[in-house]
Design an enzyme around this catalytic site. Structure first.
Site, PDB file in Angstrom:
ATOM      1  N   CYS A  79     -10.413  -4.839   0.353  1.00 54.31           N
ATOM      2  CA  CYS A  79     -11.505  -3.855   0.338  1.00 54.31           C
ATOM      3  C   CYS A  79     -12.347  -4.038  -0.928  1.00 54.31           C
ATOM      4  O   CYS A  79     -11.972  -4.773  -1.851  1.00 54.31           O
ATOM      5  CB  CYS A  79     -10.935  -2.432   0.410  1.00 54.31           C
ATOM      6  SG  CYS A  79     -10.266  -1.831  -1.145  1.00 54.31           S
ATOM      7  N   GLU A  96      -3.068  -4.735  -2.889  1.00 56.44           N
ATOM      8  CA  GLU A  96      -3.570  -5.659  -3.922  1.00 56.44           C
ATOM      9  C   GLU A  96      -3.573  -4.985  -5.285  1.00 56.44           C
ATOM     10  O   GLU A  96      -3.150  -5.557  -6.298  1.00 56.44           O
ATOM     11  CB  GLU A  96      -5.002  -6.112  -3.587  1.00 56.44           C
ATOM     12  CG  GLU A  96      -5.139  -6.896  -2.303  1.00 56.44           C
ATOM     13  CD  GLU A  96      -5.375  -6.038  -1.070  1.00 56.44           C
ATOM     14  OE1 GLU A  96      -4.821  -4.920  -0.994  1.00 56.44           O
ATOM     15  OE2 GLU A  96      -6.107  -6.500  -0.182  1.00 56.44           O
ATOM     16  N   GLU A 137       0.355   5.188   0.590  1.00 53.72           N
ATOM     17  CA  GLU A 137      -0.591   6.209   1.038  1.00 53.72           C
ATOM     18  C   GLU A 137      -0.159   7.592   0.571  1.00 53.72           C
ATOM     19  O   GLU A 137       0.932   7.781   0.017  1.00 53.72           O
ATOM     20  CB  GLU A 137      -0.718   6.136   2.568  1.00 53.72           C
ATOM     21  CG  GLU A 137      -1.279   4.792   3.015  1.00 53.72           C
ATOM     22  CD  GLU A 137      -1.521   4.678   4.508  1.00 53.72           C
ATOM     23  OE1 GLU A 137      -1.044   5.544   5.268  1.00 53.72           O
ATOM     24  OE2 GLU A 137      -2.200   3.708   4.903  1.00 53.72           O
ATOM     25  N   CYS A 152     -10.604  -3.344  -4.264  1.00 56.74           N
ATOM     26  CA  CYS A 152      -9.656  -4.397  -4.666  1.00 56.74           C
ATOM     27  C   CYS A 152     -10.397  -5.648  -5.121  1.00 56.74           C
ATOM     28  O   CYS A 152      -9.955  -6.327  -6.055  1.00 56.74           O
ATOM     29  CB  CYS A 152      -8.693  -4.706  -3.521  1.00 56.74           C
ATOM     30  SG  CYS A 152      -7.536  -3.351  -3.229  1.00 56.74           S
ATOM     31  N   CYS A 208      -4.128   0.563  -2.381  1.00 60.86           N
ATOM     32  CA  CYS A 208      -3.958  -0.654  -1.586  1.00 60.86           C
ATOM     33  C   CYS A 208      -2.884  -1.551  -2.199  1.00 60.86           C
ATOM     34  O   CYS A 208      -2.576  -1.467  -3.398  1.00 60.86           O
ATOM     35  CB  CYS A 208      -5.258  -1.449  -1.551  1.00 60.86           C
ATOM     36  SG  CYS A 208      -6.602  -0.654  -0.666  1.00 60.86           S
ATOM     37  N   ASN A 268       0.847  -1.205   0.000  1.00 58.93           N
ATOM     38  CA  ASN A 268       0.000   0.000   0.000  1.00 58.93           C
ATOM     39  C   ASN A 268       0.874   1.243   0.000  1.00 58.93           C
ATOM     40  O   ASN A 268       1.918   1.295   0.656  1.00 58.93           O
ATOM     41  CB  ASN A 268      -1.026   0.005   1.139  1.00 58.93           C
ATOM     42  CG  ASN A 268      -0.432  -0.157   2.526  1.00 58.93           C
ATOM     43  OD1 ASN A 268       0.601  -0.778   2.698  1.00 58.93           O
ATOM     44  ND2 ASN A 268      -1.108   0.392   3.516  1.00 58.93           N
TER      45      ASN A 268
HETATM   46  N1  THU Z   1      -5.234  -1.580   2.680  1.00 59.47           N
HETATM   47  C1  THU Z   1      -4.651  -2.406   1.763  1.00 59.47           C
HETATM   48  O1  THU Z   1      -3.593  -2.109   1.202  1.00 59.47           O
HETATM   49  N2  THU Z   1      -5.280  -3.568   1.482  1.00 59.47           N
HETATM   50  C2  THU Z   1      -6.391  -4.035   2.130  1.00 59.47           C
HETATM   51  O2  THU Z   1      -6.860  -5.130   1.830  1.00 59.47           O
HETATM   52  C3  THU Z   1      -7.031  -3.219   3.163  1.00 59.47           C
HETATM   53  C4  THU Z   1      -6.486  -1.837   3.323  1.00 59.47           C
HETATM   54  C5  THU Z   1      -4.527  -0.334   3.017  1.00 59.47           C
HETATM   55  C6  THU Z   1      -5.159   0.939   2.564  1.00 59.47           C
HETATM   56  C7  THU Z   1      -4.583   1.931   3.555  1.00 59.47           C
HETATM   57  O3  THU Z   1      -3.298   2.337   3.098  1.00 59.47           O
HETATM   58  C8  THU Z   1      -4.404   1.121   4.822  1.00 59.47           C
HETATM   59  O4  THU Z   1      -4.429  -0.236   4.427  1.00 59.47           O
HETATM   60  C9  THU Z   1      -5.473   1.364   5.865  1.00 59.47           C
HETATM   61  O5  THU Z   1      -6.740   1.207   5.338  1.00 59.47           O
END
Ligand code: THU
Length: 164
Positions: A112, A75, A64, A115, A73, A62
């Protein structure tokens, strides 16, 4: 009028040691990938590893952003990297693991909605199921295909245009 019921199913394991070696190695790759996460805002580092038909493993983490919705994310990072660098190489298995300051989450993290939609697009494109492995300290979940995570997904069939 009628009521339609969809059944979803998945397999739980007590630990990654119970997985077959391909799945276990992919989960290890997802764990390694999480180390490259850029997650200063959530402190939640996620790694994904995608096994392609050729045997290539593509990692994602991920990433941000101060403008929160601009983040991506793990995925979708992995899938975008695979599509960009290995076009046509079909994705077979994706493993996901998430970490906080206390290490890997006790319970597996499920992808999520965004994804799930993107994994679903890959299944439709490749006309084959993608196995989804979700790692956690207390449990590992194995899901055979996005139908078990995203029933009634929106797809090209919902668009009134003809695509290959
Ligand atoms: N996140 C992911 O990378 N994958 C997931 O399956 C759930 C959430 C990340 C998004 C964000 O950067 C952090 O986790 C918190 O939500």
């Amino acid at each position: 009028m009628r009521t339609i019921k969809h059944t979803i199913s998945y397999t739980e394991f007590d630990s990654a040691a119970e997985l077959d070696s391909t799945d276990r190695k992919l989960l290890e790759a997802a764990t390694e990938a999480a180390a490259n996460a850029y997650a200063p805002y959530s402190g939640f580092s996620v790694g994904a590893a995608l096994l392609l038909e050729s045997g290539t493993i593509v990692r994602g983490a991920n990433v941000e952003n101060a403008a929160f919705p601009s983040g991506i994310c793990a995925e979708r990072s992995a899938i975008a990297a695979a599509v960009s660098n290995y076009p046509g190489d079909k994705p077979r298995i994706i493993a996901i693991a998430a970490f906080t300051g206390d290490g890997m989450t006790a319970e597996p993290v499920t992808p999520c909605g965004n994804c799930r939609q993107v994994i679903g697009e890959e299944e439709i494109k490749s006309q084959s199921r993608i196995r989804i492995i979700l790692g956690g300290k207390n449990k590992v979940i194995l899901i055979e295909g996005i139908d078990n995570l995203l029933p009634l997904q929106f797809s090209k069939n919902n668009l009134s245009i003809n695509l290959p």
